[in-house]
Scaffold this motif. Sequence first.
Motif, PDB file in Angstrom:
ATOM      1  N   PHE A  20      -8.663  17.776  42.365  1.00 15.34           N
ATOM      2  CA  PHE A  20      -7.694  17.275  43.409  1.00 15.34           C
ATOM      3  C   PHE A  20      -8.480  17.683  44.599  1.00 15.34           C
ATOM      4  O   PHE A  20      -9.376  18.776  44.772  1.00 15.34           O
ATOM      5  CB  PHE A  20      -6.490  18.279  43.181  1.00 15.34           C
ATOM      6  CG  PHE A  20      -5.658  17.683  42.334  1.00 15.34           C
ATOM      7  CD1 PHE A  20      -4.852  16.626  42.330  1.00 15.34           C
ATOM      8  CD2 PHE A  20      -5.700  18.407  40.880  1.00 15.34           C
ATOM      9  CE1 PHE A  20      -4.111  16.180  41.245  1.00 15.34           C
ATOM     10  CE2 PHE A  20      -5.185  17.854  39.942  1.00 15.34           C
ATOM     11  CZ  PHE A  20      -4.110  16.783  39.901  1.00 15.34           C
ATOM     12  N   ARG A  55      -7.430  18.556  49.026  1.00 17.69           N
ATOM     13  CA  ARG A  55      -6.097  19.059  49.928  1.00 17.69           C
ATOM     14  C   ARG A  55      -6.559  18.681  51.156  1.00 17.69           C
ATOM     15  O   ARG A  55      -7.787  19.028  51.702  1.00 17.69           O
ATOM     16  CB  ARG A  55      -5.755  20.450  49.829  1.00 17.69           C
ATOM     17  CG  ARG A  55      -4.830  20.784  51.036  1.00 17.69           C
ATOM     18  CD  ARG A  55      -4.040  21.975  50.566  1.00 17.69           C
ATOM     19  NE  ARG A  55      -3.330  22.238  49.357  1.00 17.69           N
ATOM     20  CZ  ARG A  55      -3.297  23.200  48.440  1.00 17.69           C
ATOM     21  NH1 ARG A  55      -4.097  24.151  48.671  1.00 17.69           N
ATOM     22  NH2 ARG A  55      -2.606  23.117  47.327  1.00 17.69           N
ATOM     23  N   TYR A  85       2.866  15.239  47.684  1.00 20.75           N
ATOM     24  CA  TYR A  85       1.647  15.139  46.863  1.00 20.75           C
ATOM     25  C   TYR A  85       1.583  13.600  46.619  1.00 20.75           C
ATOM     26  O   TYR A  85       2.557  12.771  46.294  1.00 20.75           O
ATOM     27  CB  TYR A  85       2.205  15.704  45.529  1.00 20.75           C
ATOM     28  CG  TYR A  85       1.205  15.277  44.292  1.00 20.75           C
ATOM     29  CD1 TYR A  85      -0.017  15.472  44.299  1.00 20.75           C
ATOM     30  CD2 TYR A  85       1.629  14.539  43.091  1.00 20.75           C
ATOM     31  CE1 TYR A  85      -0.979  15.068  43.146  1.00 20.75           C
ATOM     32  CE2 TYR A  85       1.012  14.273  42.128  1.00 20.75           C
ATOM     33  CZ  TYR A  85      -0.505  14.404  42.281  1.00 20.75           C
ATOM     34  OH  TYR A  85      -1.064  13.909  41.058  1.00 20.75           O
ATOM     35  N   ILE A  86       0.232  12.978  46.751  1.00 27.70           N
ATOM     36  CA  ILE A  86       0.035  11.527  46.549  1.00 27.70           C
ATOM     37  C   ILE A  86      -0.669  11.142  45.233  1.00 27.70           C
ATOM     38  O   ILE A  86      -1.729  11.946  44.953  1.00 27.70           O
ATOM     39  CB  ILE A  86      -0.989  11.024  47.879  1.00 27.70           C
ATOM     40  CG1 ILE A  86      -0.081  11.354  48.706  1.00 27.70           C
ATOM     41  CG2 ILE A  86      -1.107   9.543  47.394  1.00 27.70           C
ATOM     42  CD1 ILE A  86      -0.983  11.025  50.287  1.00 27.70           C
ATOM     43  N   ASN A  87       0.151  10.802  44.151  1.00 29.27           N
ATOM     44  CA  ASN A  87      -0.377  10.463  42.965  1.00 29.27           C
ATOM     45  C   ASN A  87      -0.825   9.206  42.464  1.00 29.27           C
ATOM     46  O   ASN A  87      -1.163   8.886  41.539  1.00 29.27           O
ATOM     47  CB  ASN A  87       0.552  11.097  41.869  1.00 29.27           C
ATOM     48  CG  ASN A  87       1.974  10.470  41.814  1.00 29.27           C
ATOM     49  OD1 ASN A  87       2.105   9.487  42.563  1.00 29.27           O
ATOM     50  ND2 ASN A  87       2.892  10.620  40.983  1.00 29.27           N
ATOM     51  N   THR A  88      -0.925   8.139  43.447  1.00 28.46           N
ATOM     52  CA  THR A  88      -1.315   6.910  43.118  1.00 28.46           C
ATOM     53  C   THR A  88      -2.139   6.139  44.367  1.00 28.46           C
ATOM     54  O   THR A  88      -1.955   6.652  45.358  1.00 28.46           O
ATOM     55  CB  THR A  88      -0.285   5.746  42.767  1.00 28.46           C
ATOM     56  OG1 THR A  88       0.415   5.662  44.086  1.00 28.46           O
ATOM     57  CG2 THR A  88       0.627   6.181  41.607  1.00 28.46           C
ATOM     58  N   GLN A  89      -3.018   5.654  44.026  1.00 29.05           N
ATOM     59  CA  GLN A  89      -3.997   4.781  44.934  1.00 29.05           C
ATOM     60  C   GLN A  89      -3.139   3.977  46.019  1.00 29.05           C
ATOM     61  O   GLN A  89      -3.179   3.933  47.158  1.00 29.05           O
ATOM     62  CB  GLN A  89      -5.071   3.974  44.357  1.00 29.05           C
ATOM     63  CG  GLN A  89      -6.282   4.669  43.795  1.00 29.05           C
ATOM     64  CD  GLN A  89      -7.493   3.843  43.421  1.00 29.05           C
ATOM     65  OE1 GLN A  89      -6.990   2.599  42.972  1.00 29.05           O
ATOM     66  NE2 GLN A  89      -8.482   4.323  43.189  1.00 29.05           N
ATOM     67  N   TYR A  96      -4.009  15.291  46.744  1.00 27.16           N
ATOM     68  CA  TYR A  96      -4.271  14.145  45.951  1.00 27.16           C
ATOM     69  C   TYR A  96      -5.335  14.067  45.099  1.00 27.16           C
ATOM     70  O   TYR A  96      -6.235  15.062  45.189  1.00 27.16           O
ATOM     71  CB  TYR A  96      -4.575  13.024  47.169  1.00 27.16           C
ATOM     72  CG  TYR A  96      -5.652  13.066  48.082  1.00 27.16           C
ATOM     73  CD1 TYR A  96      -6.926  12.518  47.528  1.00 27.16           C
ATOM     74  CD2 TYR A  96      -5.809  13.851  49.357  1.00 27.16           C
ATOM     75  CE1 TYR A  96      -8.162  12.601  48.389  1.00 27.16           C
ATOM     76  CE2 TYR A  96      -6.740  14.051  49.950  1.00 27.16           C
ATOM     77  CZ  TYR A  96      -8.017  13.372  49.572  1.00 27.16           C
ATOM     78  OH  TYR A  96      -9.062  13.617  50.306  1.00 27.16           O
ATOM     79  N   ILE A  97      -5.636  13.126  44.230  1.00 32.64           N
ATOM     80  CA  ILE A  97      -6.704  13.131  43.206  1.00 32.64           C
ATOM     81  C   ILE A  97      -8.070  13.042  44.118  1.00 32.64           C
ATOM     82  O   ILE A  97      -8.029  12.036  44.876  1.00 32.64           O
ATOM     83  CB  ILE A  97      -6.279  12.002  42.316  1.00 32.64           C
ATOM     84  CG1 ILE A  97      -5.133  12.363  41.586  1.00 32.64           C
ATOM     85  CG2 ILE A  97      -7.496  11.845  41.109  1.00 32.64           C
ATOM     86  CD1 ILE A  97      -4.401  11.363  40.776  1.00 32.64           C
ATOM     87  N   GLU A 100      -0.008   4.459  46.668  1.00 30.28           N
ATOM     88  CA  GLU A 100       0.721   5.129  47.572  1.00 30.28           C
ATOM     89  C   GLU A 100      -0.247   5.758  48.698  1.00 30.28           C
ATOM     90  O   GLU A 100       0.150   5.704  50.025  1.00 30.28           O
ATOM     91  CB  GLU A 100       1.156   6.398  46.892  1.00 30.28           C
ATOM     92  CG  GLU A 100       1.994   7.401  47.865  1.00 30.28           C
ATOM     93  CD  GLU A 100       2.745   8.567  47.225  1.00 30.28           C
ATOM     94  OE1 GLU A 100       3.467   9.356  47.935  1.00 30.28           O
ATOM     95  OE2 GLU A 100       2.371   8.720  45.848  1.00 30.28           O
ATOM     96  N   TYR A 149      -9.957   9.607  44.803  1.00 29.72           N
ATOM     97  CA  TYR A 149      -9.748   8.487  45.597  1.00 29.72           C
ATOM     98  C   TYR A 149     -10.599   8.675  46.822  1.00 29.72           C
ATOM     99  O   TYR A 149     -10.918   7.805  47.550  1.00 29.72           O
ATOM    100  CB  TYR A 149      -8.124   8.708  46.418  1.00 29.72           C
ATOM    101  CG  TYR A 149      -7.233   8.580  45.359  1.00 29.72           C
ATOM    102  CD1 TYR A 149      -7.428   7.847  43.909  1.00 29.72           C
ATOM    103  CD2 TYR A 149      -6.171   9.146  45.372  1.00 29.72           C
ATOM    104  CE1 TYR A 149      -6.422   7.852  43.085  1.00 29.72           C
ATOM    105  CE2 TYR A 149      -4.980   9.122  44.404  1.00 29.72           C
ATOM    106  CZ  TYR A 149      -5.258   8.509  43.291  1.00 29.72           C
ATOM    107  OH  TYR A 149      -4.206   8.320  42.408  1.00 29.72           O
TER     108      TYR A 149
END
Length: 143
Positions: A23, A25, A97-101, A43-44, A103, A47
Amino acid sequence: MRIINSRGYELEKAQPNTSEDFFNRSEVTFEDDGEEKTLHVLYIRYYDETFAEFIPTMRGETDPIFKIGEKQITFKDLVAITCLIKNPSFRHRKRIYINTQEELAGYFEGVNIPKTREIFEGIYNKGGYQLTSSLHFLLQPSS
């Protein structure tokens, strides 16, 4: 609202059995009604490597996105400030928290990324940037 700082960084493992190293930040620190606040966006990390593929306004871009003097502004430095521009109500939140591309791409959709350079120039050259309206950083529809 006065933007004081915006930065991004990679998380590191605190314990051997944790997944923090997957991750990043991104943080934006700002003053709102005289109170200093920080919005943390998690986020991951993957990305960062693929942002140009899923954010239309950034096709062909690579890190660093731009430089202010010797300071390199990378994608991870832009994430939190872009989220705040796109959704000003986030000034009342501490974390997202962003968990998808999809989003993440949604937060960048319609944002004029080259114009965000003004914010970073203000931060690094003047100690802050007065954000009077997020609309100044949104792409204008072509007629």
